[in-house]
Scaffold this motif. Structure first.
Motif, mmCIF file in Angstrom:
data_model
loop_
_atom_site.group_PDB
_atom_site.id
_atom_site.type_symbol
_atom_site.label_atom_id
_atom_site.label_comp_id
_atom_site.label_asym_id
_atom_site.label_seq_id
_atom_site.Cartn_x
_atom_site.Cartn_y
_atom_site.Cartn_z
ATOM 1 N N THR A 227 1.073 -1.195 0.079
ATOM 2 C CA THR A 227 0.205 -0.032 0.129
ATOM 3 C C THR A 227 0.795 1.378 -0.161
ATOM 4 O OG1 THR A 227 -1.860 0.984 0.796
ATOM 5 C CG2 THR A 227 -0.232 0.264 2.629
ATOM 6 N N ARG B 122 -7.731 8.249 -0.852
ATOM 7 C CA ARG B 122 -9.133 7.587 -0.544
ATOM 8 C C ARG B 122 -9.842 7.738 0.504
ATOM 9 N NH1 ARG B 122 -9.957 4.381 -5.655
ATOM 10 N NH2 ARG B 122 -8.271 4.726 -6.812
ATOM 11 N N CYS C 85 -20.771 0.446 13.728
ATOM 12 C CA CYS C 85 -20.448 1.895 14.078
ATOM 13 C C CYS C 85 -21.350 2.786 14.563
ATOM 14 C CB CYS C 85 -19.930 2.291 12.611
ATOM 15 S SG CYS C 85 -18.655 1.276 11.994
ATOM 16 N N ARG D 274 -5.106 -5.755 2.491
ATOM 17 C CA ARG D 274 -4.939 -4.280 2.266
ATOM 18 C C ARG D 274 -6.064 -3.376 2.342
ATOM 19 N NH1 ARG D 274 -2.435 -2.805 -3.446
ATOM 20 N NH2 ARG D 274 -4.175 -3.672 -4.883
ATOM 21 N N ASN E 104 -16.904 -0.367 -1.960
ATOM 22 C CA ASN E 104 -17.730 0.497 -2.760
ATOM 23 C C ASN E 104 -18.902 0.325 -2.535
ATOM 24 O OD1 ASN E 104 -15.891 -0.685 -5.849
ATOM 25 N ND2 ASN E 104 -15.803 1.538 -4.292
ATOM 26 N N HIS F 208 -20.159 9.681 11.984
ATOM 27 C CA HIS F 208 -19.075 8.621 12.319
ATOM 28 C C HIS F 208 -17.963 8.854 11.221
ATOM 29 C CE1 HIS F 208 -17.466 4.776 12.370
ATOM 30 N NE2 HIS F 208 -17.857 4.508 11.184
ATOM 31 N N ASN G 133 -14.335 7.710 6.554
ATOM 32 C CA ASN G 133 -13.760 7.945 5.360
ATOM 33 C C ASN G 133 -13.912 9.443 5.028
ATOM 34 O OD1 ASN G 133 -13.045 8.621 2.550
ATOM 35 N ND2 ASN G 133 -13.117 6.426 2.171
ATOM 36 N N ASN H 60 -10.890 4.851 11.384
ATOM 37 C CA ASN H 60 -12.224 4.192 11.912
ATOM 38 C C ASN H 60 -12.550 3.425 12.932
ATOM 39 O OD1 ASN H 60 -14.842 3.196 11.927
ATOM 40 N ND2 ASN H 60 -15.161 2.379 9.867
HETATM 41 O O1 UT7 Z 1 -17.639 2.108 9.333
HETATM 42 C C1 UT7 Z 1 -18.495 1.386 8.581
HETATM 43 C C2 UT7 Z 1 -18.589 1.838 7.049
HETATM 44 N N1 UT7 Z 1 -17.558 1.879 6.296
HETATM 45 C C3 UT7 Z 1 -17.087 2.796 5.376
HETATM 46 O O2 UT7 Z 1 -17.880 3.564 5.241
HETATM 47 C C4 UT7 Z 1 -16.164 2.336 4.306
HETATM 48 C C5 UT7 Z 1 -16.718 2.687 3.185
HETATM 49 N N2 UT7 Z 1 -15.724 2.269 2.029
HETATM 50 C C6 UT7 Z 1 -14.523 2.920 1.701
HETATM 51 O O3 UT7 Z 1 -14.276 4.014 2.668
HETATM 52 C C7 UT7 Z 1 -13.953 2.985 0.493
HETATM 53 O O4 UT7 Z 1 -14.855 2.197 -0.574
HETATM 54 C C8 UT7 Z 1 -12.337 2.398 0.706
HETATM 55 C C9 UT7 Z 1 -11.616 3.284 1.224
HETATM 56 C C10 UT7 Z 1 -12.588 0.904 1.150
HETATM 57 C C11 UT7 Z 1 -11.828 1.891 -0.846
HETATM 58 O O5 UT7 Z 1 -12.036 2.937 -1.453
HETATM 59 P P1 UT7 Z 1 -12.438 2.840 -3.283
HETATM 60 O O6 UT7 Z 1 -12.321 4.094 -3.835
HETATM 61 O O7 UT7 Z 1 -13.678 2.345 -3.103
HETATM 62 O O8 UT7 Z 1 -11.248 1.971 -3.669
HETATM 63 P P2 UT7 Z 1 -11.580 0.546 -4.648
HETATM 64 O O9 UT7 Z 1 -12.051 -0.655 -3.481
HETATM 65 O O10 UT7 Z 1 -12.556 0.635 -5.719
HETATM 66 O O11 UT7 Z 1 -10.170 0.038 -4.959
HETATM 67 C C12 UT7 Z 1 -9.487 0.927 -6.007
HETATM 68 C C13 UT7 Z 1 -8.106 0.100 -6.198
HETATM 69 C C14 UT7 Z 1 -8.127 -1.444 -6.562
HETATM 70 O O12 UT7 Z 1 -7.290 -1.633 -7.514
HETATM 71 P P3 UT7 Z 1 -7.654 -1.965 -9.027
HETATM 72 O O13 UT7 Z 1 -8.620 -2.938 -9.116
HETATM 73 O O14 UT7 Z 1 -8.276 -0.650 -9.249
HETATM 74 O O15 UT7 Z 1 -6.273 -2.472 -9.814
HETATM 75 C C15 UT7 Z 1 -7.808 -2.086 -5.177
HETATM 76 O O16 UT7 Z 1 -6.979 -3.018 -5.182
HETATM 77 O O17 UT7 Z 1 -7.392 0.400 -5.413
HETATM 78 C C16 UT7 Z 1 -6.661 -0.972 -4.593
HETATM 79 N N3 UT7 Z 1 -6.447 -0.969 -3.284
HETATM 80 C C17 UT7 Z 1 -5.503 -0.467 -2.699
HETATM 81 N N4 UT7 Z 1 -4.217 0.100 -3.113
HETATM 82 C C18 UT7 Z 1 -3.278 0.477 -2.125
HETATM 83 C C19 UT7 Z 1 -7.448 -1.210 -2.192
HETATM 84 N N5 UT7 Z 1 -6.878 -1.165 -0.964
HETATM 85 C C20 UT7 Z 1 -5.610 -0.408 -1.455
HETATM 86 C C21 UT7 Z 1 -4.654 -0.239 -0.440
HETATM 87 N N6 UT7 Z 1 -3.447 0.264 -1.012
HETATM 88 N N7 UT7 Z 1 -4.868 -0.182 1.039
#
Ligand code: UT7
Length: 322
Positions: free
Chosen positions: A29, A37, A113, A152, A215, A249, A252, A279
């Protein structure tokens, strides 16, 4: 008219800090990805000898000190947590024992949460209907214990911490409205695959860790923050402009910003601590409020809207005058 009023607030963060740079050493990461993000820079991690009950106790003691309340005055103890020390007894009973309080009801609420808001709702109804005069509501989590450090997509998101509020029955305004909801249809989007009844076999330990469809949770969270804030304000025949502070809460920074934008709430009136705490589930709202109160940003008489969203899905809001 009797209100449940916040007489004191307190919080506790474990000493150990895990920065994004530290995570870079542990998994594939980057600080840049995490900050862009999520807005998270660092998170606190409980020491080996710390548990949810021990950090909850620290937060509770600070809140009780601010309120000028002693353990024998407590009529109710509620701990919002999805990471209790043990299955039984409740973390609330462990906190009760360590505080030296005897006899009052002490119970955990697992609303993920939304646990602190659920606790406020419970305590508000309890105090308003004459159940007692003083309630201790805590949100405390050691999420690091159910975090999969090999994943990750979730490991970078969570942290440990505790926040607490002492509520007292008062004729001065306090909690003005609470609304709590849940919809179990979304069970699979944010969960641990195993558990007590489903089995805790050591060979399937990864099943005990948090799994999330980020997502899908993200989209649902933004839409829900907007609808629940409007529901609460409408219930009071009020307007969003009447609110001095919005404490959502802390999951993000992008969710917080999107929710604030939808509500037309300027970011200067939004309390955001996700950068420093990540979080912390049920602990995030009281942790954020305590920080803002102790920094002198939130003052007595200010109107606060709190809103939470989490696994279940559960969600809830509280509007109060501090
Ligand atoms: O408390 C309860 C409620 N929880 C939440 O509200 C969390 C809600 N969700 C989120 O905050 C976001 O969806 C995340 C922060 C978890 C993820 O952000 P995103 O913009 O939705 O990213 P994504 O899951 O679409 O991932 C985008 C890319 C992927 O790579 P590819 O498939 O585009 O090549 C992931 O594999 O980022 C990659 N990725 C990472 N890269 C580096 C996912 N995690 C990581 C990481 N470091 N830690």
């Amino acid at each position: 008219m009797t209100y449940a009023r916040i007489a004191g607030i307190g919080s506790y963060l474990p000493e150990k800090v895990l920065s994004n740079a530290d995570l870079e050493e542990m998994m594939d990461t980057s600080d840049e990805w995490i900050r862009e993000r999520t807005g998270i820079k660092r998170r606190h991690i409980a020491a080996d000898d710390e548990t949810t009950a021990s950090i909850a106790l620290n937060a509770a003691q600070r809140a009780m000190e601010m309120a000028g309340v002693t353990a024998d005055e407590l009529d109710l103890i509620v701990v919002g947590t999805c990471t209790p020390d043990k299955v039984i007894p409740a973390a609330a009973c462990i906190v009760q024992r360590r505080l030296g309080s005897v006899g009052c009801p002490a119970v955990d609420i697992n609303a993920a949460c939304s646990g602190f808001i659920y606790g406020l709702d419970y305590a508000n109804r309890y105090l308003r209907t004459g159940g007692g005069k003083t309630a201790l509501v805590i949100g405390a989590e050691t999420l690091s214990r159910i975090t999969n450090w090999d994943d990750r997509t979730t490991a970078v998101l969570f942290g440990d911490g505790a926040g607490a509020a002492v509520l007292q029955a008062s004729d001065k305004p306090g909690i003005l409205a609470t609304h709590i909801h849940s919809n179990g249809e979304y069970e699979d989007l944010l969960q641990t695959r195993n558990g007590v009844s489903l089995g805790f076999d050591a060979s399937c330990t990864p099943g005990a860790y948090i799994e999330m469809n980020g997502n899908a949770v993200f989209k649902r969270a933004v839409a829900t923050f907007d609808s629940m804030a409007r529901e609460t304000v409408a219930d009071l025949d009020g307007h969003l402009e009447d609110i001095d502070w919005f404490i959502p809460h802390q999951a993000n920074m992008r969710i917080i910003t999107a929710a604030a934008k939808k509500l037309g709430m300027p970011m200067e009136r939004v309390i955001a601590t996700v950068d420093e705490h990540a979080n912390t589930s049920a602990a995030s709202i009281p942790l954020a409020m305590d920080l803002a109160v102790r920094e002198g940003r939130i003052k007595r008489g200010d109107k606060i809207l709190m809103a939470a969203f989490g696994a279940g899905f559960t969600w809830g809001s509280a509007m109060l005058e501090f």
